[in-house]
Write an enzyme that holds these catalytic residues in place. Sequence first.
Site, PDB file in Angstrom:
ATOM      1  N   ARG A  62      31.953  -2.908  12.518  1.00 48.10           N
ATOM      2  CA  ARG A  62      31.233  -1.639  12.614  1.00 48.10           C
ATOM      3  C   ARG A  62      30.594  -1.455  13.993  1.00 48.10           C
ATOM      4  NH1 ARG A  62      29.870   1.789   8.746  1.00 48.10           N
ATOM      5  NH2 ARG A  62      30.678   0.322   7.214  1.00 48.10           N
ATOM      6  N   ASP A 137      35.200   8.689   8.151  1.00 47.64           N
ATOM      7  CA  ASP A 137      34.110   8.107   7.374  1.00 47.64           C
ATOM      8  C   ASP A 137      34.632   7.183   6.273  1.00 47.64           C
ATOM      9  OD1 ASP A 137      31.413   7.717   6.800  1.00 47.64           O
ATOM     10  OD2 ASP A 137      31.365   9.321   5.331  1.00 47.64           O
ATOM     11  N   CYS A 194      10.215  17.711  19.895  1.00 48.82           N
ATOM     12  CA  CYS A 194      10.322  18.217  18.515  1.00 48.82           C
ATOM     13  C   CYS A 194      10.397  17.071  17.510  1.00 48.82           C
ATOM     14  CB  CYS A 194      11.547  19.119  18.381  1.00 48.82           C
ATOM     15  SG  CYS A 194      11.816  19.752  16.713  1.00 48.82           S
ATOM     16  N   CYS A 197      12.359  17.452  12.053  1.00 43.55           N
ATOM     17  CA  CYS A 197      13.187  16.745  11.080  1.00 43.55           C
ATOM     18  C   CYS A 197      12.454  15.552  10.473  1.00 43.55           C
ATOM     19  CB  CYS A 197      14.508  16.310  11.710  1.00 43.55           C
ATOM     20  SG  CYS A 197      14.341  15.159  13.099  1.00 43.55           S
ATOM     21  N   ASP A 245      19.212  18.012   2.293  1.00 42.20           N
ATOM     22  CA  ASP A 245      19.527  18.622   3.585  1.00 42.20           C
ATOM     23  C   ASP A 245      18.292  18.956   4.414  1.00 42.20           C
ATOM     24  OD1 ASP A 245      22.279  18.599   3.295  1.00 42.20           O
ATOM     25  OD2 ASP A 245      22.364  20.576   2.361  1.00 42.20           O
ATOM     26  N   CYS A 251      16.338  21.743  11.615  1.00 41.53           N
ATOM     27  CA  CYS A 251      16.597  21.516  13.043  1.00 41.53           C
ATOM     28  C   CYS A 251      16.643  22.832  13.816  1.00 41.53           C
ATOM     29  CB  CYS A 251      17.919  20.775  13.206  1.00 41.53           C
ATOM     30  SG  CYS A 251      18.372  20.472  14.936  1.00 41.53           S
TER      31      CYS A 251
END
Length: 375
Positions: A62, A137, A194, A197, A245, A251
């Site tokens: 990985r 994925d 920022c 999130c 989500d 965002c």
Amino acid sequence: MAEAGTEKLIAELKARAAALGFDAFGIAPADARPDLPEKLRLALAAGWHADMDWMADTEARRGDPRQLWADARSVILLGVNYGPQTDPMALLAEPGVGIISAYARNRDYHDIIKGRLKELAGLLARRSGAEVKVFVDTAPLMEKPLAEAAGLGWQGKHSVLVSRDFGSWLFLGAILTSADLPADRAHPESCGSCTKCLDICPTNAFPAPFRLDARKCLAYYSVEHKGPIPREFRAPMANRIYGCDDCLAVCPWNKFASVSREARLRSRPELERPNLADLVQLDDEGFRTLFAGSPVKRIGHARFLRNVLIGIGNSGDPSLVPAVIARLTDPSPLVRGAAIWALRRLDPARAESLRLDSQAREGDSSVRDEWAGVL
């Protein structure tokens, strides 16, 4: 391959990628991120992968694409915009509706993208004579940091790739190749000061910017986790029944994102705002029919009902009590346990009246613990 020939090949690949429905294209050297093995080691040592043991089992491969395939020289990263039609967080104000993550409201993106990747990889192989391998994925390949290296965007403080053009809404696929292709410029991190999130997360799943602890993540618990939802995360789940989500949806870069032009990635109407009252009635066949082709189907009927019952427990709707009681005798201990919690939330007196008899007849220790209030 001569420089002019390489430029022509890249132009042809980009044109074909666009024709296939890919919205972003970039190239990185296979060794573009020598920092990944150490970052991965630290994350695994901290336990942020929760019980996703496959991440630890594949640590060596990985962390470096060349460990996955020794002949890899370049990685082509492709992105497909899945920008939703509506704000996924708006449904939090409707507790009787089950929220399904935007990426899972239609066909499984693996099925859609993989065939396109194979076609593009085949073109590369024919033109260059190089070997190719495709990934969506489905293998231990860290697509997000590689996509950052390939210039598609940057990994935001929520750990998801952020694009100037598509916000936080990009599916990623990759082509590893033995061809030595010219690399694109890596995209600089552009989150600035920022922290929206991080601040929006209902369970404080971010121990630090750019770090995600799955042990506190609602997306992990509703999708990957196979056991009962830990008690401390049940109320924060609210009506999220598959994924979460929030950190993506908030965002600010999403203001530049467009709705997906790919019809097969847009929401199916029946999955946009399904009623919890209907979902809890689904038998296994009904579940498979409703979610045919959707990623939701992969978690199975029992885990799905577990999530729905948590949502019902958070709904505050006493009219759902009969449906919850019906699930107290479900064949799955996972479902029975979630039903107990939901019943206690909606009608504590009824739950108490059923407790002693039900607990005495219960053969599963985890469900008995649920009746006893241990879990």
